[in-house]
Design a protein around this motif. Sequence first.
Motif, PDB file in Angstrom:
ATOM      1  N   SER A  10      15.952  -5.123 -12.301  1.00 59.57           N
ATOM      2  CA  SER A  10      15.532  -3.749 -12.554  1.00 59.57           C
ATOM      3  C   SER A  10      14.585  -3.780 -13.745  1.00 59.57           C
ATOM      4  O   SER A  10      15.021  -3.895 -14.898  1.00 59.57           O
ATOM      5  CB  SER A  10      16.736  -2.833 -12.824  1.00 59.57           C
ATOM      6  OG  SER A  10      16.354  -1.483 -12.778  1.00 59.57           O
ATOM      7  N   ARG A  11      13.306  -3.700 -13.445  1.00 58.98           N
ATOM      8  CA  ARG A  11      12.294  -3.882 -14.475  1.00 58.98           C
ATOM      9  C   ARG A  11      12.355  -2.789 -15.538  1.00 58.98           C
ATOM     10  O   ARG A  11      12.510  -1.614 -15.231  1.00 58.98           O
ATOM     11  CB  ARG A  11      10.900  -3.874 -13.849  1.00 58.98           C
ATOM     12  CG  ARG A  11      10.601  -5.085 -12.977  1.00 58.98           C
ATOM     13  CD  ARG A  11       9.304  -4.900 -12.215  1.00 58.98           C
ATOM     14  NE  ARG A  11       8.969  -6.054 -11.386  1.00 58.98           N
ATOM     15  CZ  ARG A  11       8.163  -6.022 -10.346  1.00 58.98           C
ATOM     16  NH1 ARG A  11       7.606  -4.875  -9.991  1.00 58.98           N
ATOM     17  NH2 ARG A  11       7.916  -7.107  -9.650  1.00 58.98           N
ATOM     18  N   GLY A  12      12.213  -3.227 -16.795  1.00 59.25           N
ATOM     19  CA  GLY A  12      12.066  -2.282 -17.894  1.00 59.25           C
ATOM     20  C   GLY A  12      13.329  -1.615 -18.357  1.00 59.25           C
ATOM     21  O   GLY A  12      13.265  -0.671 -19.139  1.00 59.25           O
ATOM     22  N   MET A  13      14.489  -2.079 -17.910  1.00 57.50           N
ATOM     23  CA  MET A  13      15.737  -1.452 -18.346  1.00 57.50           C
ATOM     24  C   MET A  13      16.863  -2.477 -18.375  1.00 57.50           C
ATOM     25  O   MET A  13      16.835  -3.487 -17.658  1.00 57.50           O
ATOM     26  CB  MET A  13      16.127  -0.304 -17.410  1.00 57.50           C
ATOM     27  CG  MET A  13      16.540  -0.752 -16.008  1.00 57.50           C
ATOM     28  SD  MET A  13      17.208   0.590 -14.981  1.00 57.50           S
ATOM     29  CE  MET A  13      15.753   1.591 -14.727  1.00 57.50           C
ATOM     30  N   TYR A  14      17.840  -2.194 -19.244  1.00 58.28           N
ATOM     31  CA  TYR A  14      19.059  -2.996 -19.227  1.00 58.28           C
ATOM     32  C   TYR A  14      19.832  -2.660 -17.957  1.00 58.28           C
ATOM     33  O   TYR A  14      19.896  -1.505 -17.532  1.00 58.28           O
ATOM     34  CB  TYR A  14      19.923  -2.689 -20.446  1.00 58.28           C
ATOM     35  CG  TYR A  14      21.351  -3.163 -20.283  1.00 58.28           C
ATOM     36  CD1 TYR A  14      21.678  -4.510 -20.465  1.00 58.28           C
ATOM     37  CD2 TYR A  14      22.354  -2.274 -19.901  1.00 58.28           C
ATOM     38  CE1 TYR A  14      22.987  -4.959 -20.288  1.00 58.28           C
ATOM     39  CE2 TYR A  14      23.656  -2.710 -19.721  1.00 58.28           C
ATOM     40  CZ  TYR A  14      23.964  -4.048 -19.909  1.00 58.28           C
ATOM     41  OH  TYR A  14      25.253  -4.480 -19.720  1.00 58.28           O
ATOM     42  N   HIS A  15      20.433  -3.655 -17.334  1.00 58.01           N
ATOM     43  CA  HIS A  15      21.257  -3.405 -16.168  1.00 58.01           C
ATOM     44  C   HIS A  15      22.400  -4.413 -16.130  1.00 58.01           C
ATOM     45  O   HIS A  15      22.288  -5.531 -16.616  1.00 58.01           O
ATOM     46  CB  HIS A  15      20.438  -3.485 -14.876  1.00 58.01           C
ATOM     47  CG  HIS A  15      19.712  -4.787 -14.690  1.00 58.01           C
ATOM     48  ND1 HIS A  15      18.497  -5.042 -15.268  1.00 58.01           N
ATOM     49  CD2 HIS A  15      20.038  -5.911 -14.004  1.00 58.01           C
ATOM     50  CE1 HIS A  15      18.096  -6.254 -14.951  1.00 58.01           C
ATOM     51  NE2 HIS A  15      19.012  -6.810 -14.185  1.00 58.01           N
ATOM     52  N   SER A  16      23.492  -3.984 -15.572  1.00 58.12           N
ATOM     53  CA  SER A  16      24.689  -4.813 -15.509  1.00 58.12           C
ATOM     54  C   SER A  16      24.480  -6.004 -14.574  1.00 58.12           C
ATOM     55  O   SER A  16      23.838  -5.882 -13.524  1.00 58.12           O
ATOM     56  CB  SER A  16      25.872  -3.973 -15.020  1.00 58.12           C
ATOM     57  OG  SER A  16      27.004  -4.788 -14.783  1.00 58.12           O
ATOM     58  N   ASN A  17      25.029  -7.145 -14.983  1.00 59.13           N
ATOM     59  CA  ASN A  17      25.006  -8.327 -14.120  1.00 59.13           C
ATOM     60  C   ASN A  17      26.331  -8.518 -13.391  1.00 59.13           C
ATOM     61  O   ASN A  17      26.583  -9.570 -12.815  1.00 59.13           O
ATOM     62  CB  ASN A  17      24.677  -9.576 -14.938  1.00 59.13           C
ATOM     63  CG  ASN A  17      25.749  -9.866 -15.979  1.00 59.13           C
ATOM     64  OD1 ASN A  17      26.641  -9.045 -16.217  1.00 59.13           O
ATOM     65  ND2 ASN A  17      25.664 -11.021 -16.618  1.00 59.13           N
ATOM     66  N   GLN A  18      27.163  -7.478 -13.430  1.00 59.83           N
ATOM     67  CA  GLN A  18      28.495  -7.550 -12.850  1.00 59.83           C
ATOM     68  C   GLN A  18      28.471  -7.288 -11.342  1.00 59.83           C
ATOM     69  O   GLN A  18      27.776  -6.397 -10.864  1.00 59.83           O
ATOM     70  CB  GLN A  18      29.405  -6.516 -13.518  1.00 59.83           C
ATOM     71  CG  GLN A  18      30.824  -6.523 -13.006  1.00 59.83           C
ATOM     72  CD  GLN A  18      31.521  -7.821 -13.292  1.00 59.83           C
ATOM     73  OE1 GLN A  18      31.660  -8.200 -14.436  1.00 59.83           O
ATOM     74  NE2 GLN A  18      31.947  -8.508 -12.261  1.00 59.83           N
ATOM     75  N   ARG A  35       0.822  -1.201   0.000  1.00 60.28           N
ATOM     76  CA  ARG A  35       0.000   0.000   0.000  1.00 60.28           C
ATOM     77  C   ARG A  35       0.858   1.253   0.000  1.00 60.28           C
ATOM     78  O   ARG A  35       0.537   2.245  -0.673  1.00 60.28           O
ATOM     79  CB  ARG A  35      -0.942  -0.030   1.196  1.00 60.28           C
ATOM     80  CG  ARG A  35      -2.014  -1.105   1.064  1.00 60.28           C
ATOM     81  CD  ARG A  35      -2.542  -1.575   2.397  1.00 60.28           C
ATOM     82  NE  ARG A  35      -3.390  -0.601   3.049  1.00 60.28           N
ATOM     83  CZ  ARG A  35      -3.947  -0.793   4.245  1.00 60.28           C
ATOM     84  NH1 ARG A  35      -3.744  -1.915   4.886  1.00 60.28           N
ATOM     85  NH2 ARG A  35      -4.701   0.136   4.788  1.00 60.28           N
ATOM     86  N   LEU A  36       1.980   1.218   0.731  1.00 66.06           N
ATOM     87  CA  LEU A  36       2.876   2.373   0.740  1.00 66.06           C
ATOM     88  C   LEU A  36       3.504   2.584  -0.631  1.00 66.06           C
ATOM     89  O   LEU A  36       3.617   3.723  -1.117  1.00 66.06           O
ATOM     90  CB  LEU A  36       3.955   2.183   1.803  1.00 66.06           C
ATOM     91  CG  LEU A  36       4.965   3.326   1.945  1.00 66.06           C
ATOM     92  CD1 LEU A  36       4.258   4.640   2.244  1.00 66.06           C
ATOM     93  CD2 LEU A  36       5.977   3.010   3.046  1.00 66.06           C
ATOM     94  N   ALA A  37       3.934   1.492  -1.274  1.00 62.90           N
ATOM     95  CA  ALA A  37       4.492   1.603  -2.625  1.00 62.90           C
ATOM     96  C   ALA A  37       3.458   2.145  -3.596  1.00 62.90           C
ATOM     97  O   ALA A  37       3.773   2.978  -4.464  1.00 62.90           O
ATOM     98  CB  ALA A  37       5.014   0.242  -3.091  1.00 62.90           C
ATOM     99  N   SER A  85       9.034  -8.780  -4.794  1.00 59.48           N
ATOM    100  CA  SER A  85       8.078  -8.785  -5.895  1.00 59.48           C
ATOM    101  C   SER A  85       7.376  -7.435  -6.035  1.00 59.48           C
ATOM    102  O   SER A  85       6.839  -7.123  -7.097  1.00 59.48           O
ATOM    103  CB  SER A  85       7.034  -9.889  -5.689  1.00 59.48           C
ATOM    104  OG  SER A  85       6.293  -9.667  -4.494  1.00 59.48           O
ATOM    105  N   LEU A  86       7.378  -6.629  -4.974  1.00 56.03           N
ATOM    106  CA  LEU A  86       6.756  -5.318  -5.028  1.00 56.03           C
ATOM    107  C   LEU A  86       7.674  -4.281  -5.643  1.00 56.03           C
ATOM    108  O   LEU A  86       7.218  -3.200  -6.017  1.00 56.03           O
ATOM    109  CB  LEU A  86       6.377  -4.855  -3.616  1.00 56.03           C
ATOM    110  CG  LEU A  86       5.591  -5.815  -2.735  1.00 56.03           C
ATOM    111  CD1 LEU A  86       5.379  -5.187  -1.365  1.00 56.03           C
ATOM    112  CD2 LEU A  86       4.266  -6.162  -3.376  1.00 56.03           C
ATOM    113  N   MET A  87       8.958  -4.597  -5.740  1.00 58.07           N
ATOM    114  CA  MET A  87       9.951  -3.606  -6.121  1.00 58.07           C
ATOM    115  C   MET A  87      10.279  -3.666  -7.611  1.00 58.07           C
ATOM    116  O   MET A  87      10.295  -4.727  -8.227  1.00 58.07           O
ATOM    117  CB  MET A  87      11.240  -3.813  -5.303  1.00 58.07           C
ATOM    118  CG  MET A  87      11.009  -3.733  -3.806  1.00 58.07           C
ATOM    119  SD  MET A  87      10.388  -2.095  -3.325  1.00 58.07           S
ATOM    120  CE  MET A  87       9.637  -2.457  -1.729  1.00 58.07           C
ATOM    121  N   ASP A  88      10.554  -2.488  -8.169  1.00 56.17           N
ATOM    122  CA  ASP A  88      10.950  -2.418  -9.575  1.00 56.17           C
ATOM    123  C   ASP A  88      12.443  -2.669  -9.731  1.00 56.17           C
ATOM    124  O   ASP A  88      12.876  -3.217 -10.740  1.00 56.17           O
ATOM    125  CB  ASP A  88      10.589  -1.045 -10.146  1.00 56.17           C
ATOM    126  CG  ASP A  88       9.095  -0.785 -10.076  1.00 56.17           C
ATOM    127  OD1 ASP A  88       8.350  -1.535 -10.729  1.00 56.17           O
ATOM    128  OD2 ASP A  88       8.683   0.145  -9.372  1.00 56.17           O
TER     129      ASP A  88
END
Length: 567
Positions: A451-459, A392-394, A425-428
């Motif tokens: 990180s939903r919806g974006m490329y992000h490093s797996n390093q 609910r806060l999110a 599961s609530l976090m982007d």
Amino acid sequence: MTSKLFDKGHPIGPLPKSPTGIGGLDEVLLGGLPTGRPSLFCGSAGCGKTLFAMMFLANGVTKYGENGVFMSFEEGESDLIANVASLGCDVEAMIAGGHMAIDQVRVEPAEIEESGEYDLEALFVRLGYAIDKVGAKRVVLDTIETLFSGFTDQSVLRAELRRLFSWLKTRGVTAIITGERGEGQLTRYGIEEYVSDCVVLLDNRVYDQVTTRRLRVVKYRGSAHGTNEYPFLIDDRGISVLPITSLGLEHKAVSEPVPTGVAGLDAMLGPGGFYRGSSILISGLAGTGKSTFSASFVEAACKRGQRCLYFAFEESPEQIVRNMRSAGIELGEHVKSGLLRFEAARPSLFGLEMHLARMNRDIEDFDPAAVVVDPISAFRGVDFEIHATLLRLADICKTRGATALFTSLSLAADHASEADRGVSSLMDTWISLTDVEASGERNRVLYVLKSRGMYHSNQVREYRLTDHGIELIEPYIGVEGVLTGSSRLAQEAREREEAQARRGTTESKRRDLERKRLTLERQINELRAELDAEEHEVALLVAEDEARETTFSADRAAMAVKRGVAK
């Protein structure tokens, strides 16, 4: 035959409503209480019935220009004025200005003598006079049980209750009647809830030694309304009701990046930061710098001129400001400028829903662009309740377009604790901080789990907490994996030595090759000189042979002439 209900003289439209002005309550009531009709607020002692009623009147005067009358059957005028003053309302000034009237009616059951002709005419006259005196549009009767406490004949009691509610409707005032909670029914007499057009039930529960006040709309004639239980908060800033139980998934998706405040972390995220309005979880072991990452995010937002709201549940604001100063992060100046606001409280101060109500009110009041909750692991309770509170806060933050950053303390050195996995599961975006032990020391590393919806490093990246902020170190990957700290330095030294040895060996081989090349070139030159000498000698022999042949031809010709063979 056409029914009169559908005649033009009886238009059908939405039920007129009078807003209460109480934060969140009008949202639950979808606009307010029914105008010109009585509403019942009932509940046990200490749940805030009288305060709700007084705020309804006070807000009517200050916000909507509607005067009011408060008829009390228990507390005196001075007590009521003092009680509401603690919520920030100057009722005394409203009375002096002719906008509100408080009338205390003392009812002594022992002095009441019932008869077949007994009625409330005197009360109606007194109340009608007060209404006319201030031109009231709002009326409160507090509490109804006291008025009827001397009645023993239930038929008389019910008849007078119905007549009272009918009289209020006839006067066209929007009324609140407060009542005590009954045994097995909403009120003591059980009739008020049926003759009221709107019934609001207030509750005050204690769970695990923590008190939580809740509100529920039991009925609302002619109007839809919120049907769930809603926590509400009463403090020096008034009454605040949290109307959100579960929001629809209709949040706007924004592609605008918001810098994290850590340059190296921005580089690990495709757009160069978090998406605005997203929810971020930073989890990690104790001492990994979760609060420092939060402070870096807050400082970057404040430097962009954006307001930030920081909910702290473990440290005081002064302690946070002092600690972050050692990392080169100066939050005090942003507090002074009004861009940063701290709200600190122990998790045990309220229940989960009360904390949520308080945070919702603070977010509405301050309207921040960024919100930090540090840490969510401080909350204690049933897992699904914590999960629901954070959801609910999110949702509150997403609805307002605020970027929310949550920190969580992990209790194990694995990727995440069970609590983190439940919240993830609530976090982007989910960033994990951990310690790596090698060569007798511990070093900090981070990685972006999602990180939903974006490329992000797996390093996996090593980072340091310095006196000028958080510094990410370029990744070092060897045959043994990622190395950090002194292990990294030792391996780099070994590699430098090995590289230097390889360069020495190469240089030696190059010199040997050069010597061989010079030797071969010298041998080639000597052979070429011998060849040239032999060629020269052969040329001389050929020349001698040609000269000899010429001389021989000439001698033979001369001899032929002499012998007369040729002329």
